[in-house]
Write an enzyme that holds these catalytic residues in place. Structure first.
Site, mmCIF file in Angstrom:
data_model
loop_
_atom_site.group_PDB
_atom_site.id
_atom_site.type_symbol
_atom_site.label_atom_id
_atom_site.label_comp_id
_atom_site.label_asym_id
_atom_site.label_seq_id
_atom_site.Cartn_x
_atom_site.Cartn_y
_atom_site.Cartn_z
ATOM 1 N N GLU A 125 0.846 -1.196 0.000
ATOM 2 C CA GLU A 125 0.000 0.000 0.000
ATOM 3 C C GLU A 125 0.882 1.246 0.000
ATOM 4 O O GLU A 125 1.814 1.360 0.798
ATOM 5 C CB GLU A 125 -0.927 0.008 1.220
ATOM 6 C CG GLU A 125 -1.708 1.294 1.430
ATOM 7 C CD GLU A 125 -2.551 1.693 0.229
ATOM 8 O OE1 GLU A 125 -2.418 2.847 -0.229
ATOM 9 O OE2 GLU A 125 -3.336 0.854 -0.259
ATOM 10 N N THR A 127 -9.182 4.619 -0.168
ATOM 11 C CA THR A 127 -9.999 5.812 -0.366
ATOM 12 C C THR A 127 -11.164 5.863 0.613
ATOM 13 O O THR A 127 -11.436 6.887 1.227
ATOM 14 C CB THR A 127 -10.536 5.855 -1.812
ATOM 15 O OG1 THR A 127 -9.443 6.053 -2.707
ATOM 16 C CG2 THR A 127 -11.537 6.988 -1.987
ATOM 17 N N TYR A 148 -24.381 11.267 -6.426
ATOM 18 C CA TYR A 148 -24.475 11.124 -4.976
ATOM 19 C C TYR A 148 -23.354 11.839 -4.232
ATOM 20 O O TYR A 148 -23.585 12.437 -3.176
ATOM 21 C CB TYR A 148 -24.548 9.642 -4.592
ATOM 22 C CG TYR A 148 -23.267 8.861 -4.735
ATOM 23 C CD1 TYR A 148 -22.422 8.692 -3.648
ATOM 24 C CD2 TYR A 148 -22.908 8.277 -5.946
ATOM 25 C CE1 TYR A 148 -21.235 7.974 -3.763
ATOM 26 C CE2 TYR A 148 -21.737 7.555 -6.068
ATOM 27 C CZ TYR A 148 -20.901 7.416 -4.975
ATOM 28 O OH TYR A 148 -19.728 6.710 -5.100
ATOM 29 N N ILE A 149 -22.130 11.851 -4.773
ATOM 30 C CA ILE A 149 -21.028 12.507 -4.074
ATOM 31 C C ILE A 149 -21.267 14.016 -4.028
ATOM 32 O O ILE A 149 -21.127 14.663 -2.975
ATOM 33 C CB ILE A 149 -19.681 12.201 -4.749
ATOM 34 C CG1 ILE A 149 -19.372 10.709 -4.681
ATOM 35 C CG2 ILE A 149 -18.549 12.989 -4.073
ATOM 36 C CD1 ILE A 149 -18.114 10.298 -5.433
ATOM 37 N N GLU A 158 -25.555 20.439 -13.152
ATOM 38 C CA GLU A 158 -25.706 19.070 -13.650
ATOM 39 C C GLU A 158 -26.077 19.093 -15.135
ATOM 40 O O GLU A 158 -27.035 19.760 -15.534
ATOM 41 C CB GLU A 158 -26.777 18.326 -12.859
ATOM 42 C CG GLU A 158 -27.181 16.960 -13.398
ATOM 43 C CD GLU A 158 -25.997 16.021 -13.596
ATOM 44 O OE1 GLU A 158 -25.788 15.569 -14.738
ATOM 45 O OE2 GLU A 158 -25.277 15.759 -12.605
ATOM 46 N N GLY A 182 -17.731 11.757 -10.998
ATOM 47 C CA GLY A 182 -17.488 10.323 -10.979
ATOM 48 C C GLY A 182 -16.054 9.983 -10.617
ATOM 49 O O GLY A 182 -15.246 10.857 -10.292
ATOM 50 N N ASP A 197 -13.090 -1.402 -7.245
ATOM 51 C CA ASP A 197 -13.374 -0.351 -8.219
ATOM 52 C C ASP A 197 -12.654 -0.531 -9.546
ATOM 53 O O ASP A 197 -13.154 -0.108 -10.593
ATOM 54 C CB ASP A 197 -12.986 1.016 -7.649
ATOM 55 C CG ASP A 197 -13.927 1.489 -6.551
ATOM 56 O OD1 ASP A 197 -14.850 0.728 -6.198
ATOM 57 O OD2 ASP A 197 -13.747 2.618 -6.048
ATOM 58 N N ALA A 253 -17.565 -0.038 -1.656
ATOM 59 C CA ALA A 253 -16.606 -0.676 -0.750
ATOM 60 C C ALA A 253 -17.046 -2.080 -0.357
ATOM 61 O O ALA A 253 -16.233 -3.007 -0.299
ATOM 62 C CB ALA A 253 -16.415 0.195 0.497
ATOM 63 N N HIS A 296 -41.753 -2.643 17.259
ATOM 64 C CA HIS A 296 -42.464 -1.371 17.289
ATOM 65 C C HIS A 296 -41.990 -0.558 18.492
ATOM 66 O O HIS A 296 -41.799 -1.116 19.575
ATOM 67 C CB HIS A 296 -43.972 -1.636 17.422
ATOM 68 C CG HIS A 296 -44.793 -0.387 17.558
ATOM 69 N ND1 HIS A 296 -45.078 0.419 16.485
ATOM 70 C CD2 HIS A 296 -45.377 0.189 18.650
ATOM 71 C CE1 HIS A 296 -45.825 1.440 16.915
ATOM 72 N NE2 HIS A 296 -46.012 1.318 18.219
#
Length: 465
Positions: free
Chosen positions: A35, A42, A186-187, A206, A272, A312, A320, A444
């Site tokens: 790594e 990320t 979404y990000i 957008e 993205g 990814d 993830a 409940h």
């Protein structure tokens, strides 16, 4: 130059890589993981975890701000709040650091050797790692590529100066007065809504006709309503063109073809992510690709024997938990176990306000696959627990075959619905039918009752709506 040999080499210690290495170690496989950055990848360092910490801080700040002056319905009055983002970021960094240490400890416990540095392939069994103390060669019988992804950059809005990615957004020392967000996925919406709650004036640009385009309009309607309540300007069908000469505004071509300027101290580009396939010698091993992604089969095998790829770098969904499941599976395959990738559903969550959860097929997808379907829809406006949390805006929706009631998809939008993802995923993985969910006693008062009620509604006898 040092040389070490192992049975399994994992490149990348993100969610997929470190889970793969830990599981391999548990199975007694001699494993090395490489790594370049900190363990966790990320997701842990500059993605899932820090963004949720920032989102939580923003929610808490907004709650207190609403209580100032005693205007809220709960009868609580406080002085107007202030926010020190430096302290917020330090708190977030503390969480990340603890989790980094946790991952490192788990790898050590599993007897996995960790090598810090950047790995480059020499051939299909050998990599060279540039470490702080020099080059190290690692030879392995099997290799797992788990290099992950990075934010996608626009050529006319390169990262630097006022133009930032999600990574820099999570490390700001102050809330920008004006924030322009390029990309309504979404990000962009998660972070845009968080900064709006902390006091920034936010505009979202957008290019598509609507935000969160991967979700159907019914599911996103409560989010669109909340965007308006937060004062976020949403420019649809608009294209970002670059920065103004002074660097204090985003140049935009609006839906009607006109040019406009969006004043911005920071421009957050969230269009993205792209797989990290460059810089580590991919050309030396000549793997088959699908566009920018590495081609894999149902066991995450690449086109080269002994080389696997997970997460990814292998394509959508870039989540993830998908990478983790793949990593665990590959470790067991290397250990000689019979495994295959046959997941019925991978839940996905959008941590906007309100949150979105999807698992399995949407109504349109289910209809295209199965023909006649049944849909059960239960609003949180009829759920006692949602009402006590001021979270009535939203619903749970179940999609099932009409003939045998097999559940094909489950969706929800609402406050805190991310925690329902486990139940949704389990129901689909176990092949539940409407009767199974309807016949399970749900505690409940909880929002989970909405799941049961949606199944009852699809069967034609909901009790509370």
């Amino acid at each position: 130059m040092k040389e070490i040999s192992c049975k399994l080499l994992v490149i990348g210690a993100g969610p997929g890589g470190y889970v793969c290495a830990i599981r391999a170690g548990q199975l007694g496989i001699d494993t090395v993981i490489v790594e370049f950055g900190k363990p966790g990848g990320t997701c842990l360092n500059v993605g899932c975890i820090p963004s949720k910490a920032l989102i939580h801080a923003a929610e808490e700040f907004e709650k207190i701000a609403h209580m100032a002056g005693g205007k809220g319905p709960l009868g609580i009055a406080v002085a107007p709040p202030t926010l020190d983002l430096t302290k917020t970021v330090a708190w977030k960094d503390g969480i990340v650091s603890r989790l980094n240490s946790g991952v490192a400890g788990l790898l050590k416990k599993a007897k996995v050797k960790t090598v810090q540095g950047w790995a480059t392939f020499r051939d299909g069994k050998t990599v060279e790692v540039e470490t702080e103390t020099g080059s190290q060669v690692i030879r392995a019988e099997a290799v797992v590529i788990a290099s992950g992804s990075v934010p996608a950059e626009l050529p006319f809005l390169p990262f630097g100066g006022p133009v930032i990615s999600s990574t820099e957004a999570l490390a700001l020392s102050a809330v920008p007065d004006k924030l322009a967000v390029v990309g309504g996925g979404y990000i962009g919406l998660e972070l845009g809504m968080a900064f709006a709650k902390m006091g920034a004036k936010v505009a979202v640009v957008e290019a598509l006709p609507r935000v969160l385009a991967q979700y159907d309009a019914e599911l996103t309607r409560p989010v669109l309503k909340r965007l308006g309540e937060l004062g976020i300007e949403v420019m649809l069908g608009a294209k970002a063109k670059g920065l103004s000469t002074k660097g204090d505004a985003l140049l935009v071509e609006t839906a009607d073809g006109k040019n406009a300027k969006v004043a911005a101290d920071k421009v957050l580009v969230t269009v993205g992510r792209k797989p990290l396939t460059e810089g580590w010698g991919l050309e030396q091993i000549d793997l088959d690709m699908v566009g920018r992604f590495i081609r894999i089969d149902d066991q995450c095998r690449t086109s080269m024997r002994g080389i696997y790829a997970i997460g990814d770098v292998t394509g959508e969904p870039m989540l993830a938990h998908r990478a983790m499941a793949q990593g665990e599976m590959v470790a067991e395959i290397v250990a000689g176990h019979k495994r295959g990738w046959d997941k019925r559903a991978i839940p996905a969550i959008c941590f906007t306000d309100p949150e979105l959860v999807t698992a399995g097929l949407s109504p349109d997808e289910a209809k295209a696959l199965a023909g006649e379907i049944k849909i059960g829809h239960f609003p949180f406006a009829a759920n006692g627990r949602a009402m006590t949390k001021q979270g009535e805006d939203g619903f749970v929706r179940i999609v099932a075959r009409a003939d045998n009631h097999l559940v094909l998809g489950i969706q929800a939008v609402g406050q805190g619905v991310s925690e329902l993802a486990a139940a949704f995923g389990l129901a689909l993985e176990m092949g539940a039918r409407l009767e199974d969910i309807a016949g399970t006693i749900h505690a409940h008062p909880t929002q989970g009752e909405g799941f049961q009620e949606a199944a009852l509604k699809a069967l034609g006898h909901a009790l509370h709506v």
